[in-house]
Design an enzyme around this catalytic site. Structure first.
Site, PDB file in Angstrom:
ATOM      1  N   SER A 258       0.849  -1.198   0.000  1.00 52.67           N
ATOM      2  CA  SER A 258       0.000   0.000   0.000  1.00 52.67           C
ATOM      3  C   SER A 258       0.885   1.250   0.000  1.00 52.67           C
ATOM      4  CB  SER A 258      -0.935  -0.059   1.218  1.00 52.67           C
ATOM      5  OG  SER A 258      -1.931   0.925   1.147  1.00 52.67           O
TER       6      SER A 258
ATOM      7  N   ASP B  83      -8.943  -6.057  -4.823  1.00 51.11           N
ATOM      8  CA  ASP B  83      -8.516  -4.788  -4.229  1.00 51.11           C
ATOM      9  C   ASP B  83      -9.043  -3.655  -5.099  1.00 51.11           C
ATOM     10  OD1 ASP B  83      -7.245  -2.583  -3.196  1.00 51.11           O
ATOM     11  OD2 ASP B  83      -5.237  -3.468  -3.204  1.00 51.11           O
TER      12      ASP B  83
ATOM     13  N   HIS C 132      -8.242  -4.892  -0.433  1.00 51.24           N
ATOM     14  CA  HIS C 132      -6.924  -4.299  -0.150  1.00 51.24           C
ATOM     15  C   HIS C 132      -6.262  -4.969   1.056  1.00 51.24           C
ATOM     16  CE1 HIS C 132      -3.866  -1.273  -0.487  1.00 51.24           C
ATOM     17  NE2 HIS C 132      -4.053  -0.854   0.739  1.00 51.24           N
TER      18      HIS C 132
END
EC number: 2.3.1.46
Lengths: 376, 376
Positions: free
Chosen positions: A149, A316, A349
């Site tokens: 991320s 995601d 995610h």
């Protein structure tokens, strides 16, 4: 049971110039290390963290139950990133609220709490600060920089800011920049915090209050974007909290998903700093290495010399596989060495933090190959 | 230039029992009609509205610039729903803040503003109230019930509550219920409103304040879910608000998308009622005709005898085409007459309000066929 981790802190009296033109001095970075640095100092792996994480990447704290680091399933003895072979460094970023200097600490000039006066820090600033920490640790070149991320953005930025100081970049569930929708979610979260009457323009510390309402809303929005629609339906669906009868109320909890979100919001507002939330979401918004190249990512990544592993997850929708593929394409345009795995995982995610056999296996084999390269 | 519309109001002194077990009496419904009811009273089309809309569906108000109804592109003389052929009725739902009795009106027992004491109303309750309005207008059977989003849920519910009173149901960009993610977004919006210190438990009217902070956040969240990621990127992308220089600020507007969202939030908080927002999002949450049939939508829709047109939009991630297909499948399982159009439009959920040649053409030809059927 995991190994014992020990947090450390390094003091930097000198000035760190920031991308904004401002600077910061006399700051601390909290960090942890796992494993042993080898004789030629070539086996170090830097792990960069995302929004709600810290230098406590792996292991547990002595005497503290449930204190596993946030990537403890990935990093440790015999794990995919094997601390029997690698010297792993976790560092808490500037502006965070978990140990490194941040908005709740004192400004060295005034002795007052920074609050909203803490300077805006960018991914590039964090990477510069991390590089200085490595200087102090005597590490000239990293075997790899690894992050998921926002952590993946730092790993990518490392390849552009310090190409000669790293051999591999492992960029998981990340993106070359935020989309308008990503920025939009950040902005709503920030507005919830900033318009909370307890925010006091970011100087709430001196009023003895915390803008918990805003933090709760921010966290609830975040949680929705971390999960996939599928996994939310599977986990909560339309289940009611209490039995089968509807209460017909606009304010009471009726569905399980409401209960879950409120709980997550409450928990978060008890420990996360509001100014840190603003700073970290802004660092996300600003990150855009292609910006200086008129949006051309291929040209932006021309500086990178590292070998890459990119990993994305099919469900995601925050940082979709498409965004990872943009990075892969730009690297291939530059004839760089790139491995790419698109993992078919249902968790959205959040998948990058979870156990998934294929994901773990991809990571393990990539780090195995780095270890072999070091021995060669 | 559109035709002139004239809002009307109907008073209902009698008690309307509500699904919750509560009831409401002595209420008004605001409505508008366009076109002429034919001699055998068979050409009436009821239009149901979604969250942020009203009985003002088409036409303009005399002397008011830019006062077009919310579906003025769809409904009017010569338009897809042609008011030269149909008698179209728009009705504002109970609990709304645009003319029908709602939380800002007085409770007939106490003479006090309802506020948070306004009873929770459901899609089913709205449909019952609409049916009573039709009784008063002398309309026994509707040619069609038409609605988009939450309005589509009302159209679907009409087919189950009053199957004999309608010939066609046109359900656009809708769903048979909300997913956990849909409920989650509603809940965050509600929490933002309810935790605004100016909400006062829903009795803010008597304090002379409005929970604008919460309404702004609610609307910003809504807007993100109404648009597609693609259209957001196309419309705003990562464009800065002012020129090309970053300001490096966590609180100032930096990106165009932030400016857009703040503007939408501000505008909304000036005219929308906070208690209405809670009521309408709850009606969305509760709607679930399959619930009484252990989640079996096929069995739930067995009562429906209307002919159906369903329309969905490819980039609608709020009520995705998959949700419309669930309704189509359940109707086909029951051997009902169903037309279904999945429109490849870039605009997300908002597409149902916009001009799209294929969408308009599908609607026009369906309503043409209804008109022909009436003449037969």
């Amino acid at each position: 049971m995991s190994f014992i981790a020990t947090p450390q802190s390094m003091h930097f009296p000198e000035v760190l110039p920031l991308q904004s033109g401002a600077s910061i001095r006399d700051y601390h970075l909290a960090y942890e290390t796992y494993g042993t640095l080898n004789a030629d100092r070539s086996n170090a792996v830097l792990v960069c963290h995302a929004l709600n994480a810290s230098h406590h990447v792996a292991g547990v704290y002595a005497g503290q139950d449930k204190s596993e680091g946030w990537w403890d399933n990935m990093i440790g003895p015999g794990k995919p990133v094997d601390t029997d072979r690698f010297f792993v460094i976790g560092v808490n970023n500037l502006g965070s609220c978990f140990g490194s200097t941040g908005p709740m600490h004192n400004h060295p000039d005034t002795g007052e709490v920074y609050g909203a006066d803490f300077p805006v820090v960018t991914v590039e600033d964090w990477v510069n600060a991390q590089a200085r920490l490595l200087d102090r640790l005597g590490i000239t070149q990293l075997a790899a920089v690894l992050g998921g991320s926002l952590g993946g953005m730092q790993a990518l930025s490392w390849t552009l800011q310090y190409p000669e100081r790293m051999r591999h970049a492992v960029v998981v569930a990340s993106a070359p920049n935020l989309t308008a929708e990503n920025i939009a979610f950040n902005e709503v979260a920030r507005r919830a915090i900033v318009t909370d009457p307890d925010f006091h323009g970011g100087h709430f510390y001196r009023h003895g209050v915390i803008p918990k309402r805003g933090l709760r809303i921010a966290r609830m929005i975040g949680h929705i974007t971390y999960l996939s629609d599928d996994v939310m339906n599977e986990k909560f669906g339309r289940q009611l909290r209490e039995g089968i009868d509807l209460k017909y109320s606009t304010q009471d909890i009726e569905f399980q998903i409401e209960s879950y979100l409120r709980y997550q919001g409450d928990k978060f507002s008890d420990y996360f700093d509001a100014n840190t939330y603003l700073l970290i979401t802004r660092a996300l918004d600003y990150f855009d290495p292609a910006r200086a190249h008129a949006g051309n990512l291929t040209r932006a990544l021309a500086r990178a010399t590292a070998k890459f592993l990119l990993v994305s997850f099919t469900t995601d929708w925050r940082f979709s596989p498409q965004r990872s593929r943009e990075i892969v394409k730009a690297l291939l345009d530059n004839r760089r060495s790139v491995s790419y795995a698109e993992i078919d995982a249902p968790h959205g995610h959040d998948a990058f933090l979870l156990d998934d056999a294929r994901y773990m296996s991809v990571m393990r084999s990539y780090f195995d190959s780095i270890a072999k390269e070091l021995q060669a």
